[in-house]
Design a protein around this motif. Structure first.
Motif, mmCIF file in Angstrom:
data_model
loop_
_atom_site.group_PDB
_atom_site.id
_atom_site.type_symbol
_atom_site.label_atom_id
_atom_site.label_comp_id
_atom_site.label_asym_id
_atom_site.label_seq_id
_atom_site.Cartn_x
_atom_site.Cartn_y
_atom_site.Cartn_z
ATOM 1 N N LEU A 88 2.378 1.667 -3.517
ATOM 2 C CA LEU A 88 1.365 2.168 -4.455
ATOM 3 C C LEU A 88 1.064 3.647 -4.205
ATOM 4 O O LEU A 88 0.851 4.416 -5.148
ATOM 5 C CB LEU A 88 0.089 1.334 -4.355
ATOM 6 C CG LEU A 88 0.177 -0.073 -4.955
ATOM 7 C CD1 LEU A 88 -1.100 -0.852 -4.659
ATOM 8 C CD2 LEU A 88 0.413 0.011 -6.447
ATOM 9 N N THR A 89 1.042 4.052 -2.941
ATOM 10 C CA THR A 89 0.815 5.464 -2.608
ATOM 11 C C THR A 89 1.946 6.332 -3.144
ATOM 12 O O THR A 89 1.710 7.390 -3.737
ATOM 13 C CB THR A 89 0.690 5.648 -1.090
ATOM 14 O OG1 THR A 89 -0.390 4.839 -0.611
ATOM 15 C CG2 THR A 89 0.426 7.104 -0.732
ATOM 16 N N LEU A 90 3.198 5.911 -2.964
ATOM 17 C CA LEU A 90 4.348 6.661 -3.478
ATOM 18 C C LEU A 90 4.309 6.732 -5.007
ATOM 19 O O LEU A 90 4.609 7.778 -5.594
ATOM 20 C CB LEU A 90 5.657 6.027 -3.002
ATOM 21 C CG LEU A 90 5.962 6.157 -1.511
ATOM 22 C CD1 LEU A 90 7.224 5.380 -1.156
ATOM 23 C CD2 LEU A 90 6.098 7.617 -1.130
ATOM 24 N N GLY A 99 1.625 6.618 -6.868
ATOM 25 C CA GLY A 99 0.536 7.543 -7.212
ATOM 26 C C GLY A 99 0.934 8.995 -7.025
ATOM 27 O O GLY A 99 0.632 9.855 -7.868
ATOM 28 N N LEU A 100 1.622 9.299 -5.930
ATOM 29 C CA LEU A 100 2.088 10.675 -5.695
ATOM 30 C C LEU A 100 3.080 11.114 -6.766
ATOM 31 O O LEU A 100 3.027 12.240 -7.255
ATOM 32 C CB LEU A 100 2.724 10.797 -4.314
ATOM 33 C CG LEU A 100 1.762 10.772 -3.127
ATOM 34 C CD1 LEU A 100 2.541 10.737 -1.812
ATOM 35 C CD2 LEU A 100 0.850 11.974 -3.170
ATOM 36 N N LEU A 144 0.830 -1.204 0.000
ATOM 37 C CA LEU A 144 0.000 0.000 0.000
ATOM 38 C C LEU A 144 0.869 1.261 0.000
ATOM 39 O O LEU A 144 0.596 2.222 -0.710
ATOM 40 C CB LEU A 144 -0.931 -0.008 1.216
ATOM 41 C CG LEU A 144 -1.918 1.155 1.314
ATOM 42 C CD1 LEU A 144 -2.851 1.161 0.116
ATOM 43 C CD2 LEU A 144 -2.707 1.049 2.601
ATOM 44 N N MET A 145 1.950 1.245 0.789
ATOM 45 C CA MET A 145 2.857 2.392 0.816
ATOM 46 C C MET A 145 3.531 2.579 -0.552
ATOM 47 O O MET A 145 3.643 3.696 -1.052
ATOM 48 C CB MET A 145 3.922 2.199 1.899
ATOM 49 C CG MET A 145 4.872 3.382 2.019
ATOM 50 S SD MET A 145 6.143 3.152 3.258
ATOM 51 C CE MET A 145 7.130 1.884 2.497
#
Length: 157
Positions: free
Chosen positions: A27-29, A31-32, A24-25
């Motif tokens: 994928l978040t990075l 996306g950012l 999840l981390m």
């Protein structure tokens, strides 16, 4: 005594949660990073659009100035000194009016032009021995933070 077997559930000890949080981390990075890249590309495309629009406005202003000089009734005094005949500083011009020996004329929203009479030519230089009066025409286009300055020398016979 019978051997004791641990159930698969008790062997995980929360490892699935840790792996899921790591994914999840990541994928978040990702996306950012994609959002930052898209924002940067949008700014670059706006900059190119402003530059193109300012060029078109400057070219249109230059053509308006050339049209004014080509009129049969156009007449302008010769520059009084070399400083007065220096190319106008288009980078500091933001509106129509007088600035450093040059009168800036509005050619529409975001565009200006200025005309300076440079002088006359000798007959040997031009076609069939005619002399011509030379004018410097400067067109400025301003859109957003983009500014384009174009100049032409116009020979009037």
């Amino acid at each position: 005594m019978a051997p004791r077997f641990n159930s698969p559930r008790s062997q995980q000890g929360g490892m699935a949660l840790i792996v899921a949080l790591i994914f999840l981390m990541l994928l978040t990075l990702l996306g950012l990073n994609s959002m930052q890249n898209a924002t940067l590309q949008e700014k670059m495309s706006n900059s190119v659009q402003f530059r193109n629009q300012s060029f078109q406005l400057a070219e249109a202003a230059l053509r308006v100035g050339e049209g004014a000089v080509s009129a049969a009734t156009f007449n302008m005094a010769l520059c009084a000194s070399p400083a007065a005949c220096a190319p106008p500083d288009g980078s500091s011009v933001t509106a129509a009016g007088n600035a450093t020996y040059v009168t800036w004329v509005s050619a529409g929203e975001g565009s200006l032009y200025a005309i300076q009479r440079i002088g006359a030519t000798t007959g040997a230089v031009w076609i069939s021995g005619q002399s011509a009066t030379l004018y410097r025409i400067t067109g400025v286009g301003i859109v957003g933070n983009a500014r384009t300055v174009l100049e032409s020398i116009y020979a009037k016979y």
